[in-house]
Design a protein around this motif. Structure first.
Motif, PDB file in Angstrom:
ATOM      1  N   UNK A   1      36.179  38.227  24.407  1.00 55.98           N
ATOM      2  CA  UNK A   1      35.779  38.239  25.805  1.00 55.98           C
ATOM      3  C   UNK A   1      34.356  38.760  25.984  1.00 55.98           C
ATOM      4  N   UNK A   2      33.912  39.595  25.070  1.00 53.81           N
ATOM      5  CA  UNK A   2      32.569  40.126  25.155  1.00 53.81           C
ATOM      6  C   UNK A   2      32.405  41.302  26.095  1.00 53.81           C
ATOM      7  N   UNK A   3      33.496  41.828  26.659  1.00 52.48           N
ATOM      8  CA  UNK A   3      33.418  42.978  27.558  1.00 52.48           C
ATOM      9  C   UNK A   3      34.358  44.066  27.062  1.00 52.48           C
ATOM     10  N   UNK A   4      33.907  45.294  27.204  1.00 52.92           N
ATOM     11  CA  UNK A   4      34.738  46.406  26.762  1.00 52.92           C
ATOM     12  C   UNK A   4      35.895  46.628  27.723  1.00 52.92           C
ATOM     13  N   UNK A   5      36.977  47.216  27.230  1.00 52.05           N
ATOM     14  CA  UNK A   5      38.105  47.520  28.120  1.00 52.05           C
ATOM     15  C   UNK A   5      37.713  48.428  29.279  1.00 52.05           C
ATOM     16  N   UNK A   6      36.809  49.364  29.033  1.00 45.72           N
ATOM     17  CA  UNK A   6      36.369  50.267  30.106  1.00 45.72           C
ATOM     18  C   UNK A   6      35.645  49.476  31.192  1.00 45.72           C
ATOM     19  N   UNK A   7      34.763  48.578  30.781  1.00 46.07           N
ATOM     20  CA  UNK A   7      34.044  47.751  31.750  1.00 46.07           C
ATOM     21  C   UNK A   7      35.022  46.924  32.586  1.00 46.07           C
ATOM     22  N   UNK A   8      35.966  46.294  31.923  1.00 43.55           N
ATOM     23  CA  UNK A   8      36.959  45.483  32.637  1.00 43.55           C
ATOM     24  C   UNK A   8      37.775  46.326  33.608  1.00 43.55           C
ATOM     25  N   UNK A   9      38.181  47.520  33.181  1.00 40.16           N
ATOM     26  CA  UNK A   9      38.942  48.417  34.051  1.00 40.16           C
ATOM     27  C   UNK A   9      38.125  48.786  35.288  1.00 40.16           C
ATOM     28  N   UNK A  10      36.850  49.080  35.085  1.00 40.72           N
ATOM     29  CA  UNK A  10      35.990  49.435  36.223  1.00 40.72           C
ATOM     30  C   UNK A  10      35.833  48.261  37.174  1.00 40.72           C
ATOM     31  N   UNK A  11      35.711  47.056  36.631  1.00 31.81           N
ATOM     32  CA  UNK A  11      35.592  45.877  37.483  1.00 31.81           C
ATOM     33  C   UNK A  11      36.847  45.676  38.323  1.00 31.81           C
ATOM     34  N   UNK A  12      37.998  45.898  37.714  1.00 28.57           N
ATOM     35  CA  UNK A  12      39.259  45.779  38.457  1.00 28.57           C
ATOM     36  C   UNK A  12      39.315  46.827  39.566  1.00 28.57           C
ATOM     37  N   UNK A  13      38.893  48.057  39.257  1.00 25.30           N
ATOM     38  CA  UNK A  13      38.873  49.106  40.287  1.00 25.30           C
ATOM     39  C   UNK A  13      37.968  48.716  41.450  1.00 25.30           C
ATOM     40  N   UNK A  14      36.782  48.205  41.143  1.00 26.30           N
ATOM     41  CA  UNK A  14      35.840  47.827  42.193  1.00 26.30           C
ATOM     42  C   UNK A  14      36.409  46.704  43.049  1.00 26.30           C
ATOM     43  N   UNK A  15      36.940  45.677  42.416  1.00 26.08           N
ATOM     44  CA  UNK A  15      37.478  44.547  43.168  1.00 26.08           C
ATOM     45  C   UNK A  15      38.685  44.950  44.010  1.00 26.08           C
ATOM     46  N   UNK A  16      39.527  45.824  43.458  1.00 22.07           N
ATOM     47  CA  UNK A  16      40.687  46.302  44.215  1.00 22.07           C
ATOM     48  C   UNK A  16      40.232  47.147  45.400  1.00 22.07           C
ATOM     49  N   UNK A  17      39.250  48.005  45.180  1.00 22.42           N
ATOM     50  CA  UNK A  17      38.719  48.826  46.268  1.00 22.42           C
ATOM     51  C   UNK A  17      38.138  47.948  47.365  1.00 22.42           C
ATOM     52  N   UNK A  18      37.371  46.928  46.987  1.00 19.65           N
ATOM     53  CA  UNK A  18      36.802  46.015  47.979  1.00 19.65           C
ATOM     54  C   UNK A  18      37.906  45.327  48.790  1.00 19.65           C
ATOM     55  N   UNK A  19      38.942  44.925  48.102  1.00 21.18           N
ATOM     56  CA  UNK A  19      40.068  44.268  48.782  1.00 21.18           C
ATOM     57  C   UNK A  19      40.718  45.223  49.782  1.00 21.18           C
ATOM     58  N   UNK A  20      40.980  46.460  49.353  1.00 18.60           N
ATOM     59  CA  UNK A  20      41.567  47.451  50.255  1.00 18.60           C
ATOM     60  C   UNK A  20      40.662  47.712  51.456  1.00 18.60           C
ATOM     61  N   UNK A  21      39.355  47.813  51.196  1.00 13.11           N
ATOM     62  CA  UNK A  21      38.413  48.123  52.270  1.00 13.11           C
ATOM     63  C   UNK A  21      38.325  47.015  53.308  1.00 13.11           C
ATOM     64  N   UNK A  22      38.489  45.782  52.871  1.00 10.18           N
ATOM     65  CA  UNK A  22      38.307  44.665  53.794  1.00 10.18           C
ATOM     66  C   UNK A  22      39.600  44.129  54.397  1.00 10.18           C
ATOM     67  N   UNK A  23      40.726  44.463  53.786  1.00 14.04           N
ATOM     68  CA  UNK A  23      41.956  43.822  54.273  1.00 14.04           C
ATOM     69  C   UNK A  23      43.087  44.792  54.598  1.00 14.04           C
ATOM     70  N   UNK A  24      42.821  46.088  54.553  1.00 14.40           N
ATOM     71  CA  UNK A  24      43.849  47.054  54.939  1.00 14.40           C
ATOM     72  C   UNK A  24      43.271  48.056  55.923  1.00 14.40           C
ATOM     73  N   UNK A  25      44.151  48.830  56.526  1.00 12.44           N
ATOM     74  CA  UNK A  25      43.703  49.906  57.414  1.00 12.44           C
ATOM     75  C   UNK A  25      43.765  51.259  56.706  1.00 12.44           C
ATOM     76  N   UNK A  26      43.956  51.235  55.386  1.00 11.73           N
ATOM     77  CA  UNK A  26      43.987  52.490  54.619  1.00 11.73           C
ATOM     78  C   UNK A  26      42.656  53.214  54.791  1.00 11.73           C
ATOM     79  N   UNK A  27      42.716  54.550  54.949  1.00  7.06           N
ATOM     80  CA  UNK A  27      41.458  55.285  55.001  1.00  7.06           C
ATOM     81  C   UNK A  27      40.909  55.443  53.580  1.00  7.06           C
ATOM     82  N   UNK A  28      39.671  55.895  53.479  1.00  9.29           N
ATOM     83  CA  UNK A  28      39.002  55.956  52.180  1.00  9.29           C
ATOM     84  C   UNK A  28      39.744  56.903  51.234  1.00  9.29           C
ATOM     85  N   UNK A  29      40.263  57.995  51.744  1.00  5.17           N
ATOM     86  CA  UNK A  29      41.032  58.932  50.917  1.00  5.17           C
ATOM     87  C   UNK A  29      42.295  58.294  50.360  1.00  5.17           C
TER      88      UNK A  29
END
Length: 75
Positions: A1-29
């Motif tokens: 794949x050419x990407x480290x597991x840490x990099x992939x994990x961080x990308x998943x965190x970022x994409x999940x956070x973006x999804x939560x921020x744009x499509x839920x009413x969850x607060x940042x905490x």
């Protein structure tokens, strides 16, 4: 794949956070806790470092989950 597991994990965190921020009413905490960050400030630092703006600004600007800005209104 050419990407480290840490990099992939961080990308998943970022994409999940973006999804939560744009499509839920969850607060940042709540989002930080759902993503297993130790506290709100750790999540905010991580998100801001990776995305370039704070989670609050990202939500307020209204980015879509794919990262594109909202459409502008035609006059």
């Amino acid at each position: 794949f050419g990407m480290s597991p840490i990099y992939l994990h961080r990308q998943v965190l970022i994409e999940t956070a973006k999804e939560y921020l744009t499509s839920t009413s969850m607060n940042i905490g709540e989002i930080a806790a759902a993503l297993d960050f130790s506290d709100l400030s750790a999540f905010t630092r991580f998100f801001t470092d990776k995305v370039g703006i704070s989670p609050t600004k990202y939500r307020n600007i209204g980015f879509s989950p794919d990262g594109s800005p909202p459409p502008t209104a035609e006059p």
